[in-house]
Every structure is written in structure tokens, then in C-alpha cells.
Design a protein around this motif. Structure first.
Motif, PDB file in Angstrom:
ATOM      1  N   MET A  66       2.507 -11.871  -9.357  1.00  0.00           N
ATOM      2  CA  MET A  66       2.670 -10.649  -8.677  1.00  0.00           C
ATOM      3  C   MET A  66       2.408  -9.389  -9.602  1.00  0.00           C
ATOM      4  O   MET A  66       2.146  -9.602 -10.796  1.00  0.00           O
ATOM      5  N   PHE A  67       1.885  -8.167  -8.939  1.00  0.00           N
ATOM      6  CA  PHE A  67       1.550  -7.143 -10.021  1.00  0.00           C
ATOM      7  C   PHE A  67       2.062  -5.857  -9.182  1.00  0.00           C
ATOM      8  O   PHE A  67       2.542  -5.949  -7.909  1.00  0.00           O
ATOM      9  N   SER A  68       2.336  -4.723  -9.748  1.00  0.00           N
ATOM     10  CA  SER A  68       3.055  -3.458  -9.386  1.00  0.00           C
ATOM     11  C   SER A  68       2.288  -2.319 -10.274  1.00  0.00           C
ATOM     12  O   SER A  68       2.542  -2.339 -11.591  1.00  0.00           O
ATOM     13  N   ARG A  69       1.927  -1.489  -9.650  1.00  0.00           N
ATOM     14  CA  ARG A  69       1.437  -0.255 -10.146  1.00  0.00           C
ATOM     15  C   ARG A  69       2.124   0.870 -10.128  1.00  0.00           C
ATOM     16  O   ARG A  69       2.072   2.007 -10.637  1.00  0.00           O
ATOM     17  N   VAL A  70       3.219   0.823  -9.171  1.00  0.00           N
ATOM     18  CA  VAL A  70       4.204   1.766  -9.110  1.00  0.00           C
ATOM     19  C   VAL A  70       5.581   1.066  -8.868  1.00  0.00           C
ATOM     20  O   VAL A  70       5.416   0.073  -8.372  1.00  0.00           O
ATOM     21  N   SER A  71       6.453   1.783  -9.303  1.00  0.00           N
ATOM     22  CA  SER A  71       8.060   1.211  -9.041  1.00  0.00           C
ATOM     23  C   SER A  71       8.296   0.403  -7.803  1.00  0.00           C
ATOM     24  O   SER A  71       8.025   0.978  -6.555  1.00  0.00           O
ATOM     25  N   ASN A  72       8.704  -0.515  -7.905  1.00  0.00           N
ATOM     26  CA  ASN A  72       9.370  -1.244  -6.629  1.00  0.00           C
ATOM     27  C   ASN A  72       8.205  -2.159  -5.750  1.00  0.00           C
ATOM     28  O   ASN A  72       8.399  -2.673  -4.622  1.00  0.00           O
ATOM     29  N   ALA A  73       7.003  -1.778  -6.225  1.00  0.00           N
ATOM     30  CA  ALA A  73       5.875  -2.320  -5.143  1.00  0.00           C
ATOM     31  C   ALA A  73       6.093  -4.074  -5.072  1.00  0.00           C
ATOM     32  O   ALA A  73       6.049  -4.410  -4.114  1.00  0.00           O
ATOM     33  N   SER A  74       6.038  -4.552  -6.261  1.00  0.00           N
ATOM     34  CA  SER A  74       6.006  -6.106  -6.249  1.00  0.00           C
ATOM     35  C   SER A  74       7.145  -6.514  -5.668  1.00  0.00           C
ATOM     36  O   SER A  74       7.344  -7.524  -4.854  1.00  0.00           O
ATOM     37  N   LYS A  75       8.376  -5.778  -5.818  1.00  0.00           N
ATOM     38  CA  LYS A  75       9.585  -6.397  -5.007  1.00  0.00           C
ATOM     39  C   LYS A  75       9.706  -6.126  -3.546  1.00  0.00           C
ATOM     40  O   LYS A  75      10.015  -6.967  -3.006  1.00  0.00           O
ATOM     41  N   THR A  76       8.850  -4.895  -3.221  1.00  0.00           N
ATOM     42  CA  THR A  76       8.866  -4.955  -1.810  1.00  0.00           C
ATOM     43  C   THR A  76       7.861  -6.096  -1.174  1.00  0.00           C
ATOM     44  O   THR A  76       7.992  -6.749   0.021  1.00  0.00           O
ATOM     45  N   ALA A  77       6.863  -6.469  -1.820  1.00  0.00           N
ATOM     46  CA  ALA A  77       5.989  -7.677  -1.602  1.00  0.00           C
ATOM     47  C   ALA A  77       7.106  -9.065  -1.549  1.00  0.00           C
ATOM     48  O   ALA A  77       6.694  -9.777  -0.745  1.00  0.00           O
ATOM     49  N   TRP A 121       0.891  -1.196   0.009  1.00  0.00           N
ATOM     50  CA  TRP A 121       0.000  -0.099  -0.055  1.00  0.00           C
ATOM     51  C   TRP A 121       0.995   1.294  -0.016  1.00  0.00           C
ATOM     52  O   TRP A 121       2.017   1.133   0.640  1.00  0.00           O
ATOM     53  N   GLU A 122       0.293   2.229  -0.638  1.00  0.00           N
ATOM     54  CA  GLU A 122       1.060   3.572  -0.558  1.00  0.00           C
ATOM     55  C   GLU A 122       0.024   4.842  -0.443  1.00  0.00           C
ATOM     56  O   GLU A 122      -0.968   4.923  -1.351  1.00  0.00           O
ATOM     57  N   ASN A 123      -0.007   5.287   0.569  1.00  0.00           N
ATOM     58  CA  ASN A 123      -1.165   6.193   0.923  1.00  0.00           C
ATOM     59  C   ASN A 123      -2.582   5.556   0.963  1.00  0.00           C
ATOM     60  O   ASN A 123      -3.580   6.052   0.472  1.00  0.00           O
ATOM     61  N   SER A 124      -2.681   4.444   1.322  1.00  0.00           N
ATOM     62  CA  SER A 124      -3.987   3.701   1.478  1.00  0.00           C
ATOM     63  C   SER A 124      -4.437   3.068   0.255  1.00  0.00           C
ATOM     64  O   SER A 124      -5.581   2.654   0.160  1.00  0.00           O
ATOM     65  N   ILE A 125      -3.725   3.103  -1.118  1.00  0.00           N
ATOM     66  CA  ILE A 125      -3.934   2.852  -2.208  1.00  0.00           C
ATOM     67  C   ILE A 125      -3.153   1.431  -2.192  1.00  0.00           C
ATOM     68  O   ILE A 125      -1.942   1.405  -2.221  1.00  0.00           O
ATOM     69  N   LEU A 126      -3.677   0.424  -2.866  1.00  0.00           N
ATOM     70  CA  LEU A 126      -3.191  -0.962  -3.193  1.00  0.00           C
ATOM     71  C   LEU A 126      -2.403  -0.785  -4.550  1.00  0.00           C
ATOM     72  O   LEU A 126      -2.875  -0.321  -5.610  1.00  0.00           O
ATOM     73  N   VAL A 127      -1.109  -0.722  -4.388  1.00  0.00           N
ATOM     74  CA  VAL A 127      -0.251  -0.619  -5.522  1.00  0.00           C
ATOM     75  C   VAL A 127       0.518  -1.702  -6.092  1.00  0.00           C
ATOM     76  O   VAL A 127       1.312  -1.621  -6.990  1.00  0.00           O
ATOM     77  N   GLY A 128       0.423  -2.971  -5.270  1.00  0.00           N
ATOM     78  CA  GLY A 128       1.389  -3.971  -5.759  1.00  0.00           C
ATOM     79  C   GLY A 128       1.016  -4.949  -4.732  1.00  0.00           C
ATOM     80  O   GLY A 128       0.179  -4.966  -3.572  1.00  0.00           O
ATOM     81  N   GLY A 129       1.522  -6.305  -5.050  1.00  0.00           N
ATOM     82  CA  GLY A 129       1.331  -7.450  -4.416  1.00  0.00           C
ATOM     83  C   GLY A 129       1.660  -8.823  -4.973  1.00  0.00           C
ATOM     84  O   GLY A 129       2.148  -8.612  -6.350  1.00  0.00           O
ATOM     85  N   LEU A 130       1.448  -9.936  -4.251  1.00  0.00           N
ATOM     86  CA  LEU A 130       1.407 -11.166  -5.097  1.00  0.00           C
ATOM     87  C   LEU A 130       0.719 -12.217  -4.262  1.00  0.00           C
ATOM     88  O   LEU A 130       0.143 -11.794  -3.162  1.00  0.00           O
ATOM     89  N   TYR A 131       0.557 -13.335  -4.773  1.00  0.00           N
ATOM     90  CA  TYR A 131      -0.497 -14.333  -4.188  1.00  0.00           C
ATOM     91  C   TYR A 131       0.294 -15.557  -4.511  1.00  0.00           C
ATOM     92  O   TYR A 131       1.240 -15.677  -5.405  1.00  0.00           O
ATOM     93  N   GLY A 132      -0.065 -16.743  -3.750  1.00  0.00           N
ATOM     94  CA  GLY A 132       0.373 -18.127  -4.199  1.00  0.00           C
ATOM     95  C   GLY A 132      -0.092 -18.977  -2.802  1.00  0.00           C
ATOM     96  O   GLY A 132      -0.858 -18.634  -2.071  1.00  0.00           O
ATOM     97  N   ILE A 133       0.595 -20.452  -2.999  1.00  0.00           N
ATOM     98  CA  ILE A 133      -0.107 -21.179  -2.238  1.00  0.00           C
ATOM     99  C   ILE A 133       0.987 -21.753  -1.085  1.00  0.00           C
ATOM    100  O   ILE A 133       2.244 -21.655  -1.573  1.00  0.00           O
ATOM    101  N   ALA A 134       0.758 -21.790   0.100  1.00  0.00           N
ATOM    102  CA  ALA A 134       1.590 -22.426   0.997  1.00  0.00           C
ATOM    103  C   ALA A 134       1.416 -23.926   1.148  1.00  0.00           C
ATOM    104  O   ALA A 134       0.480 -24.308   1.219  1.00  0.00           O
ATOM    105  N   MET A 135       2.568 -24.597   0.623  1.00  0.00           N
ATOM    106  CA  MET A 135       2.747 -26.092   0.842  1.00  0.00           C
ATOM    107  C   MET A 135       3.867 -26.439   1.394  1.00  0.00           C
ATOM    108  O   MET A 135       4.976 -26.484   0.925  1.00  0.00           O
ATOM    109  N   ASN A 136       3.570 -27.061   2.725  1.00  0.00           N
ATOM    110  CA  ASN A 136       4.516 -27.334   3.531  1.00  0.00           C
ATOM    111  C   ASN A 136       5.366 -26.334   3.896  1.00  0.00           C
ATOM    112  O   ASN A 136       5.066 -25.026   4.231  1.00  0.00           O
ATOM    113  N   ASN A 137       6.797 -26.330   3.605  1.00  0.00           N
ATOM    114  CA  ASN A 137       7.768 -25.066   3.878  1.00  0.00           C
ATOM    115  C   ASN A 137       8.106 -24.480   2.620  1.00  0.00           C
ATOM    116  O   ASN A 137       9.031 -23.778   2.512  1.00  0.00           O
TER     117      ASN A 137
END
Length: 209
Positions: A157-168, A134-150
Motif C-alpha cells: 500500500m502507499f499513502s501520499r497524505v495522512s490516512n490515505a492508505s488506512k482509508t483504502a 482520491w482527494e480532489n481528483s488526485i491519487l493520494v493512496g491505495g493498495l493492491y493484492g490478489i483475490a484467492m478464494n475468500n
């Protein structure tokens, strides 16, 4: 020969996959089938104009959190407090944003409406997770996936501003106890952060350890 799935919850040995990793076709995206697939190092990857295709690549593109590379400029971004990271706050929004932002080097999206619904179901059952930036309460990036054991099987992943997906991704690597993050498809972006190819057998050993 590519294995045709029916209503039975079975998959062939991943070692039988084609050179491109294609292992099976058909079946469904039920919770039980998806969990069985991921437990065996198999994942669905297809588009609206094809049946469900299941893959188990001979080499897996992965990131060991201990090998994560964070550039000096990225450390400055993290230390600036520009972004705030949350977990599992808006899974559906994250997967929809990923579907709207195709992966590097790909045309269109493989995250079909059917796929979105299936992974949202997995999330409701506690198997799929999202990391939101989040940046200023706006969703600007993220990722999702499955947890399987370890292992965290990263889907997209997606990024609407520079470095957002890297941060995730950095948050995922540094704030959870996963031994391995499965990145599936090689990209220059992830290679620069320390991701690399490993043999399928090595991946399965970690997955089942």
C-alpha cells in the motif's frame, strides 16, 4: 533444504520452508505459477540482485475484517468525505506508487519492474485488484493484492497524505466479502488496526475453506 524450481509448475510442501519462511528459489512469474503459489500460501519476495525467492512464513500476519479497529480520529476522517475510494480504476498507477514507497522498516523496494509487469498481467486476467484513494481528483493512496478464494492477499500500500492508505484498507475490509486479509509483513501501523500473527496451518485452512 531450499527447493530449486524449474519449468514444471510445482512447489514443495509449505511446511518445508526455512525458519525465515524461504521455501523455493527460481522459476518464473507466469500467471499460472503465481496462482498456484498463492493457492498454497506461497508468495514471491526478492530484489533485482537476487533470483526469484518464494516464501511461506511459519506465521502469517493477517487481519480479520471482523476484528478491524478504526480509531475515533479515523472515523472522523472517513465521515468528513475528504477521500473518495474506487476499485480497479488505475491498477498500474497504484503498483508503481507502491514500488516508489517502500514498506515500513525496509530499504529500497522489492516490487521490481518484473514484479510490476507480472501483477499487471494478473490484474488483466481478473486476479489482482487495486483500491484507489482520491482527494480532489488526485491519487493520494491505495493498495493492491490478489483475490484467492475468500482471502485477499494484500501485497503493498502507499499513502501520499495522512490516512490515505488506512482509508483504502478500511474500505477493503468493510465493502467486500473476504474472510481474511493477508498482510504478510508485520508493521505497527497494521497492528494498531487489528492485524495479528496466526499459524500457517490456520491461514491455509481459511484460504482453502
Amino acid at each position: 533444504m531450499i527447493f530449486g524450481l524449474d519449468e514444471r509448475l510445482i512447489f514443495p510442501d509449505p511446511a518445508q520452508a526455512e525458519d525465515d519462511g524461504l521455501l523455493a528459489v527460481g522459476g518464473d512469474l507466469s500467471i499460472d505459477r503465481l496462482l498456484l503459489a498463492y493457492h498454497n500460501g506461497i508468495f514471491p519476495w526478492y530484489s533485482d540482485d537476487t533470483p526469484i525467492l518464494w516464501y511461506s512464513p511459519h506465521e502469517r500476519f493477517v487481519l480479520y475484517p471482523a476484528e478491524l479497529k478504526v480509531s475515533k480520529s479515523m472515523r472522523q476522517v472517513l465521515n468528513s468525505g475528504k477521500f473518495r475510494v474506487t476499485v480497479n480504476q488505475c491498477f498500474a498507477d497504484v503498483i508503481k506508487a507502491c514500488a516508489a514507497a517502500p514498506r515500513e522498516g525496509q530499504d529500497g523496494t522489492w516490487i521490481t519492474t518484473e514484479m510490476q509487469d507480472a501483477y499487471i498481467n494478473l490484474h488483466h486476467e481478473g486476479h489482482a485488484h487495486s483500491y484507489e484513494v482520491w482527494e480532489n481528483s488526485i491519487l493520494v493512496g491505495g493498495l493492491y493484492g490478489i483475490a484467492m478464494n475468500n482471502v485477499f492477499c494484500g501485497e503493498s500500500m502507499f499513502s501520499r497524505v495522512s490516512n490515505a492508505s488506512k482509508t483504502a484498507l478500511i474500505y477493503l475490509c468493510k465493502n467486500n466479502a473476504y474472510t481474511l486479509v493477508d498482510c504478510q509483513v508485520p508493521t505497527d501501523h497494521l497492528t494498531s488496526m487489528g492485524a495479528r500473527l496466526i499459524p500457517r496451518d490456520e491461514y491455509l485452512d481459511v484460504l482453502n475453506s
